[in-house]
Design an enzyme around this catalytic site. Structure first.
Site, PDB file in Angstrom:
ATOM      1  N   TYR A  13       0.856  -1.226   0.320  1.00 49.63           N
ATOM      2  CA  TYR A  13      -0.185  -0.172   0.075  1.00 49.63           C
ATOM      3  C   TYR A  13       0.535   1.570  -0.529  1.00 49.63           C
ATOM      4  CZ  TYR A  13      -3.095   3.623   1.857  1.00 49.63           C
ATOM      5  OH  TYR A  13      -4.572   4.500   1.881  1.00 49.63           O
ATOM      6  N   ASP A  33       9.661  -7.330  -3.603  1.00 49.21           N
ATOM      7  CA  ASP A  33       8.471  -8.130  -2.799  1.00 49.21           C
ATOM      8  C   ASP A  33       8.415  -9.258  -2.693  1.00 49.21           C
ATOM      9  OD1 ASP A  33       6.081  -5.404  -1.811  1.00 49.21           O
ATOM     10  OD2 ASP A  33       6.310  -7.933  -1.943  1.00 49.21           O
ATOM     11  N   LYS A  86       1.715  -5.997   9.187  1.00 54.59           N
ATOM     12  CA  LYS A  86       1.071  -5.103   9.420  1.00 54.59           C
ATOM     13  C   LYS A  86      -0.164  -5.810  10.575  1.00 54.59           C
ATOM     14  CE  LYS A  86      -1.080  -3.399   6.127  1.00 54.59           C
ATOM     15  NZ  LYS A  86      -1.920  -2.846   5.287  1.00 54.59           N
ATOM     16  N   SER A 126       5.805   3.356  12.944  1.00 60.84           N
ATOM     17  CA  SER A 126       4.372   4.023  13.258  1.00 60.84           C
ATOM     18  C   SER A 126       4.285   4.202  14.688  1.00 60.84           C
ATOM     19  CB  SER A 126       3.858   2.177  13.410  1.00 60.84           C
ATOM     20  OG  SER A 126       2.048   2.638  13.854  1.00 60.84           O
ATOM     21  N   TYR A 152       3.383  -6.835  17.329  1.00 63.18           N
ATOM     22  CA  TYR A 152       3.635  -5.799  16.186  1.00 63.18           C
ATOM     23  C   TYR A 152       4.047  -4.601  16.576  1.00 63.18           C
ATOM     24  CZ  TYR A 152       3.098  -2.287  12.482  1.00 63.18           C
ATOM     25  OH  TYR A 152       3.457  -1.581  11.859  1.00 63.18           O
ATOM     26  N   LYS A 156       8.043  -3.233  16.345  1.00 66.39           N
ATOM     27  CA  LYS A 156       8.997  -1.353  15.074  1.00 66.39           C
ATOM     28  C   LYS A 156       9.595  -1.244  16.632  1.00 66.39           C
ATOM     29  CE  LYS A 156       6.573  -1.477  11.814  1.00 66.39           C
ATOM     30  NZ  LYS A 156       7.513  -1.915  10.261  1.00 66.39           N
ATOM     31  N   PHE A 180       1.249   8.152  11.391  1.00 66.35           N
ATOM     32  CA  PHE A 180      -0.363   8.143  11.968  1.00 66.35           C
ATOM     33  C   PHE A 180      -1.163   6.916  11.186  1.00 66.35           C
ATOM     34  CE2 PHE A 180       0.250  10.133  15.855  1.00 66.35           C
ATOM     35  CZ  PHE A 180       1.876  10.293  15.711  1.00 66.35           C
ATOM     36  N   PHE A 220     -15.918   0.485  17.731  1.00 65.52           N
ATOM     37  CA  PHE A 220     -15.695   0.598  18.464  1.00 65.52           C
ATOM     38  C   PHE A 220     -16.026   1.379  19.664  1.00 65.52           C
ATOM     39  CE2 PHE A 220     -13.025  -2.219  15.802  1.00 65.52           C
ATOM     40  CZ  PHE A 220     -14.314  -2.979  15.112  1.00 65.52           C
ATOM     41  N   ARG A 294     -12.633  -1.753  20.792  1.00 66.82           N
ATOM     42  CA  ARG A 294     -11.973  -2.691  20.543  1.00 66.82           C
ATOM     43  C   ARG A 294     -10.639  -2.946  21.585  1.00 66.82           C
ATOM     44  NH1 ARG A 294      -8.968  -2.477  14.867  1.00 66.82           N
ATOM     45  NH2 ARG A 294      -8.410  -0.081  15.775  1.00 66.82           N
TER      46      ARG A 294
HETATM   47  P1  NAD Z   1       1.122  -3.496   2.898  1.00 63.45           P
HETATM   48  O1  NAD Z   1       1.510  -5.057   3.356  1.00 63.45           O
HETATM   49  O2  NAD Z   1       0.641  -2.810   2.153  1.00 63.45           O
HETATM   50  O3  NAD Z   1       3.086  -3.868   2.237  1.00 63.45           O
HETATM   51  C1  NAD Z   1       4.104  -4.770   2.990  1.00 63.45           C
HETATM   52  C2  NAD Z   1       4.484  -5.174   1.732  1.00 63.45           C
HETATM   53  O4  NAD Z   1       5.599  -5.912   1.819  1.00 63.45           O
HETATM   54  C3  NAD Z   1       3.570  -5.858   0.963  1.00 63.45           C
HETATM   55  O5  NAD Z   1       3.671  -5.577  -0.353  1.00 63.45           O
HETATM   56  C4  NAD Z   1       3.938  -7.237   0.907  1.00 63.45           C
HETATM   57  O6  NAD Z   1       4.003  -8.509   0.164  1.00 63.45           O
HETATM   58  C5  NAD Z   1       5.895  -7.233   1.167  1.00 63.45           C
HETATM   59  N1  NAD Z   1       6.201  -7.927   1.810  1.00 63.45           N
HETATM   60  C6  NAD Z   1       6.304  -8.610   3.854  1.00 63.45           C
HETATM   61  N2  NAD Z   1       6.966  -9.251   3.645  1.00 63.45           N
HETATM   62  C7  NAD Z   1       8.365  -9.200   3.181  1.00 63.45           C
HETATM   63  C8  NAD Z   1       9.173  -9.836   3.498  1.00 63.45           C
HETATM   64  N3  NAD Z   1       9.489 -11.174   3.866  1.00 63.45           N
HETATM   65  N4  NAD Z   1      10.109 -10.162   2.007  1.00 63.45           N
HETATM   66  C9  NAD Z   1       9.619  -9.210   1.227  1.00 63.45           C
HETATM   67  N5  NAD Z   1       8.365  -8.370   0.893  1.00 63.45           N
HETATM   68  C10 NAD Z   1       7.228  -8.764   2.055  1.00 63.45           C
HETATM   69  O7  NAD Z   1       1.720  -3.284   3.734  1.00 63.45           O
HETATM   70  P2  NAD Z   1       1.600  -1.502   4.411  1.00 63.45           P
HETATM   71  O8  NAD Z   1       0.621  -0.567   4.823  1.00 63.45           O
HETATM   72  O9  NAD Z   1       2.522  -0.895   2.739  1.00 63.45           O
HETATM   73  O10 NAD Z   1       3.107  -1.130   5.655  1.00 63.45           O
HETATM   74  C11 NAD Z   1       4.205  -0.577   5.086  1.00 63.45           C
HETATM   75  C12 NAD Z   1       5.371  -0.055   5.731  1.00 63.45           C
HETATM   76  O11 NAD Z   1       4.727   0.680   6.995  1.00 63.45           O
HETATM   77  C13 NAD Z   1       5.259  -1.356   6.828  1.00 63.45           C
HETATM   78  O12 NAD Z   1       6.217  -2.149   7.720  1.00 63.45           O
HETATM   79  C14 NAD Z   1       3.459  -1.043   8.328  1.00 63.45           C
HETATM   80  O13 NAD Z   1       4.026  -2.102   9.362  1.00 63.45           O
HETATM   81  C15 NAD Z   1       3.723   0.357   7.901  1.00 63.45           C
HETATM   82  N6  NAD Z   1       3.391   0.590   8.169  1.00 63.45           N
HETATM   83  C16 NAD Z   1       2.189   0.751   7.727  1.00 63.45           C
HETATM   84  C17 NAD Z   1       0.576   1.773   8.794  1.00 63.45           C
HETATM   85  C18 NAD Z   1      -0.473   1.239   8.074  1.00 63.45           C
HETATM   86  O14 NAD Z   1      -1.917   1.956   8.529  1.00 63.45           O
HETATM   87  N7  NAD Z   1      -0.663   0.839   7.159  1.00 63.45           N
HETATM   88  C19 NAD Z   1       0.990   2.250   9.439  1.00 63.45           C
HETATM   89  C20 NAD Z   1       2.401   2.478  10.650  1.00 63.45           C
HETATM   90  C21 NAD Z   1       2.984   1.830  10.078  1.00 63.45           C
HETATM   91  C1  UD1 Z   2      -4.009   0.069  14.026  1.00 67.30           C
HETATM   92  C2  UD1 Z   2      -2.861   0.035  15.023  1.00 67.30           C
HETATM   93  C3  UD1 Z   2      -1.907   0.326  14.813  1.00 67.30           C
HETATM   94  C4  UD1 Z   2      -1.562   0.137  13.789  1.00 67.30           C
HETATM   95  C5  UD1 Z   2      -2.694   0.816  12.683  1.00 67.30           C
HETATM   96  C6  UD1 Z   2      -2.014   0.411  11.159  1.00 67.30           C
HETATM   97  C7  UD1 Z   2      -4.224  -0.687  16.960  1.00 67.30           C
HETATM   98  C8  UD1 Z   2      -4.666  -0.846  18.788  1.00 67.30           C
HETATM   99  N1  UD1 Z   2      -3.590  -0.287  16.198  1.00 67.30           N
HETATM  100  O1  UD1 Z   2      -4.660   1.675  14.554  1.00 67.30           O
HETATM  101  O2  UD1 Z   2      -0.856  -0.261  15.294  1.00 67.30           O
HETATM  102  O3  UD1 Z   2      -0.105   1.078  13.206  1.00 67.30           O
HETATM  103  O4  UD1 Z   2      -4.086  -0.501  12.584  1.00 67.30           O
HETATM  104  O5  UD1 Z   2      -2.384  -0.978  10.843  1.00 67.30           O
HETATM  105  O6  UD1 Z   2      -4.954  -2.037  15.938  1.00 67.30           O
HETATM  106  N2  UD1 Z   2     -12.792   1.496  14.601  1.00 67.30           N
HETATM  107  C9  UD1 Z   2     -13.721   1.270  14.298  1.00 67.30           C
HETATM  108  N3  UD1 Z   2     -14.625   0.213  13.508  1.00 67.30           N
HETATM  109  C10 UD1 Z   2     -13.792  -0.490  12.609  1.00 67.30           C
HETATM  110  C11 UD1 Z   2     -12.383  -0.306  12.802  1.00 67.30           C
HETATM  111  C12 UD1 Z   2     -12.029   0.860  13.830  1.00 67.30           C
HETATM  112  O7  UD1 Z   2     -14.461   1.909  15.261  1.00 67.30           O
HETATM  113  O8  UD1 Z   2     -14.806  -1.465  12.027  1.00 67.30           O
HETATM  114  C13 UD1 Z   2     -12.367   3.016  15.221  1.00 67.30           C
HETATM  115  C14 UD1 Z   2     -10.600   2.108  16.633  1.00 67.30           C
HETATM  116  O9  UD1 Z   2     -11.369   1.689  17.672  1.00 67.30           O
HETATM  117  C15 UD1 Z   2     -10.081   3.543  15.988  1.00 67.30           C
HETATM  118  C16 UD1 Z   2      -9.685   3.679  14.005  1.00 67.30           C
HETATM  119  O10 UD1 Z   2     -11.223   3.263  13.953  1.00 67.30           O
HETATM  120  O11 UD1 Z   2     -10.856   4.265  17.226  1.00 67.30           O
HETATM  121  C17 UD1 Z   2      -8.824   3.696  13.702  1.00 67.30           C
HETATM  122  O12 UD1 Z   2      -8.875   2.559  13.585  1.00 67.30           O
HETATM  123  P1  UD1 Z   2      -7.510   1.227  12.553  1.00 67.30           P
HETATM  124  O13 UD1 Z   2      -7.892   2.069  11.275  1.00 67.30           O
HETATM  125  O14 UD1 Z   2      -7.712   0.058  12.799  1.00 67.30           O
HETATM  126  O15 UD1 Z   2      -6.051   1.961  12.558  1.00 67.30           O
HETATM  127  P2  UD1 Z   2      -5.162   2.027  15.000  1.00 67.30           P
HETATM  128  O16 UD1 Z   2      -6.176   1.937  15.375  1.00 67.30           O
HETATM  129  O17 UD1 Z   2      -5.965   3.888  15.061  1.00 67.30           O
END
Ligand code: NAD
Ligand code: UD1
Length: 335
Positions: A13, A33, A86, A126, A152, A156, A180, A220, A294
């Site tokens: 993503y 990837d 993640k 994160s 998780y 991080k 965020f 939630f 939650r």
């Molecule tokens: P994502 O799952 O969409 O992307 C991660 C990619 O890494 C995927 O394409 C997956 O196929 C690849 N991958 C997983 N394991 C692998 C491996 N062992 N070798 C090679 N490729 C591998 O996730 P994202 O949302 O794009 O997140 C990217 C990064 O950002 C992650 O490190 C995640 O923890 C961090 N992050 C994401 C969020 C979020 O809300 N999306 C928030 C904070 C931090």
């Molecule tokens: C979660 C993770 C965080 C991670 C992030 C990205 C937890 C406690 N935190 O964040 O570590 O970096 O995802 O993957 O899991 N909500 C609803 N209904 C739903 C889904 C969510 O009300 O069906 C609410 C949640 O209570 C929250 C907000 O929406 O208040 C955002 O939720 P979400 O998208 O899951 O992200 P985080 O909980 O912030």
């Protein structure tokens, strides 16, 4: 030196949106990837948006030979390390997989970078490392971190500590971007989030509900001590987040000192505010119900984003309505 940047997890993503922004900024992304959570078709979509061919290696970041073949074939100037597992909930059930991929993956990457003298690393961290802040809801980079509440989150935190330690005795220049809540999709509608199964995150669940794939969104909890009783987060458009990586690549760090940047808008929005923004942006109604809290959710957190604004001249461009409009456009393209 060339402009080659290795993106581990670059078809995911955030990685896919970052690949687009890197090309716009004149960099040459190279993607590794293993498709654990993405599809190879994303590569075609990135190429469609940018009209550029991108070298792609299907392989695992834990695989020394896979890394070796990339570092030998291309002069890599820096690495952006997205590859990780993640899902917070999943990490509680399968902690070992999270340590294996997130900690093992970074360990191997750092070894290979050292071997090939690649000295620039941007790491996807994160806001989860802050937990529920005890002194106000806005967190700056110097806000004390809380004990992780999931495996998780622990990976991080450990990843940041590992990189910190490596920086002490090497020339590695590292930047931690503490994301965020990334939401939305590319305005072209060609790339976006591809959640596997039932989405755990708010926005993909919301768009799937409106698309008729889910019956109703469950909020939630609505009895938190927040203005409308629902949780508060800092939602950031994934394209704005992607642009922060371009800024981070150009940043000169102080030797032996990883630099940390919060990447958020600096504005908190409640779950109900997200729903209203969606309804305003799309004209669609969101069916929702109130459910129990939650477990493990923090009540409220958002970024103090002053540092990234000052040091990287990075400021978000997209509003919450834009995030919702683009998330909805993307959802409509998925069938
Ligand atoms: P994502 O799952 O969409 O992307 C991660 C990619 O890494 C995927 O394409 C997956 O196929 C690849 N991958 C997983 N394991 C692998 C491996 N062992 N070798 C090679 N490729 C591998 O996730 P994202 O949302 O794009 O997140 C990217 C990064 O950002 C992650 O490190 C995640 O923890 C961090 N992050 C994401 C969020 C979020 O809300 N999306 C928030 C904070 C931090
Ligand atoms: C979660 C993770 C965080 C991670 C992030 C990205 C937890 C406690 N935190 O964040 O570590 O970096 O995802 O993957 O899991 N909500 C609803 N209904 C739903 C889904 C969510 O009300 O069906 C609410 C949640 O209570 C929250 C907000 O929406 O208040 C955002 O939720 P979400 O998208 O899951 O992200 P985080 O909980 O912030």
């Amino acid at each position: 030196m060339g402009n080659n940047i290795l993106l581990t997890g670059g078809l995911g993503y955030i990685g896919s949106h970052t690949a687009v922004e890197l090309i716009l900024a004149g960099y040459e992304p190279i993607i590794l990837d293993n498709l654990a959570n993405s599809k190879v078709e994303v590569l075609d979509q990135i190429e469609k948006i940018t009209q550029k061919k991108i070298p792609f290696f299907q392989g695992d970041v834990r695989d020394e030979e896979a890394l070796q073949s990339i570092f030998s074939a291309h002069a890599i100037q820096g690495v952006i390390h997205f590859a990780a597992l993640k899902s917070v909930g999943d990490s509680v059930l399968q902690p070992l997989s999270y340590f294996d991929v997130n900690v093992g993956g970074l360990t191997q990457l750092l070894k290979s970078m050292q071997k090939f003298r690649v000295e620039k690393l941007i790491f996807s961290s994160s806001c989860t490392v802050y937990g529920q802040p005890t002194d106000g809801w806005a967190v700056s980079e110097s806000t004390p971190l809380q004990e992780p509440t999931s495996p998780y989150g622990r990976t991080k935190r450990m990843n940041e500590e590992m990189i910190h330690d490596i920086c002490q005795t090497s020339r590695l220049s590292a930047v931690f971007l503490r994301y965020f809540n990334p939401v939305g999709a590319h305005p072209s509608g060609l790339i976006g989030e591809l959640p596997l199964g039932v989405p755990a995150n708010l926005v993909p669940f919301l768009t799937q509900t409106v698309a008729g794939k889910r019956d109703a969104l469950t909020i939630f909890g609505n009895d938190y001590s927040t203005p409308d009783g629902t949780c508060i987060r800092d939602y950031i458009h994934v394209v704005d987040l992607a642009k922060a990586h371009v800024g981070a690549l150009g940043f000169e760090t102080i030797p032996h000192h990883p630099e940390i940047f919060n990447v958020g808008t600096g504005k908190g929005s409640s779950v109900l505010e997200v729903i209203s923004a969606f309804e305003r942006a799309t004209g669609m109604k969101v069916p929702y119900e109130i459910g129990p809290k939650r477990q493990g959710d923090v009540m409220a957190v958002f970024a103090n984003a002053q540092k990234i604004s000052e040091k990287l001249q990075w400021n978000p461009q997209y509003s919450l309505e834009d995030m919702m409009e683009h998330a909805w456009n993307w959802e409509k393209n998925q069938n």
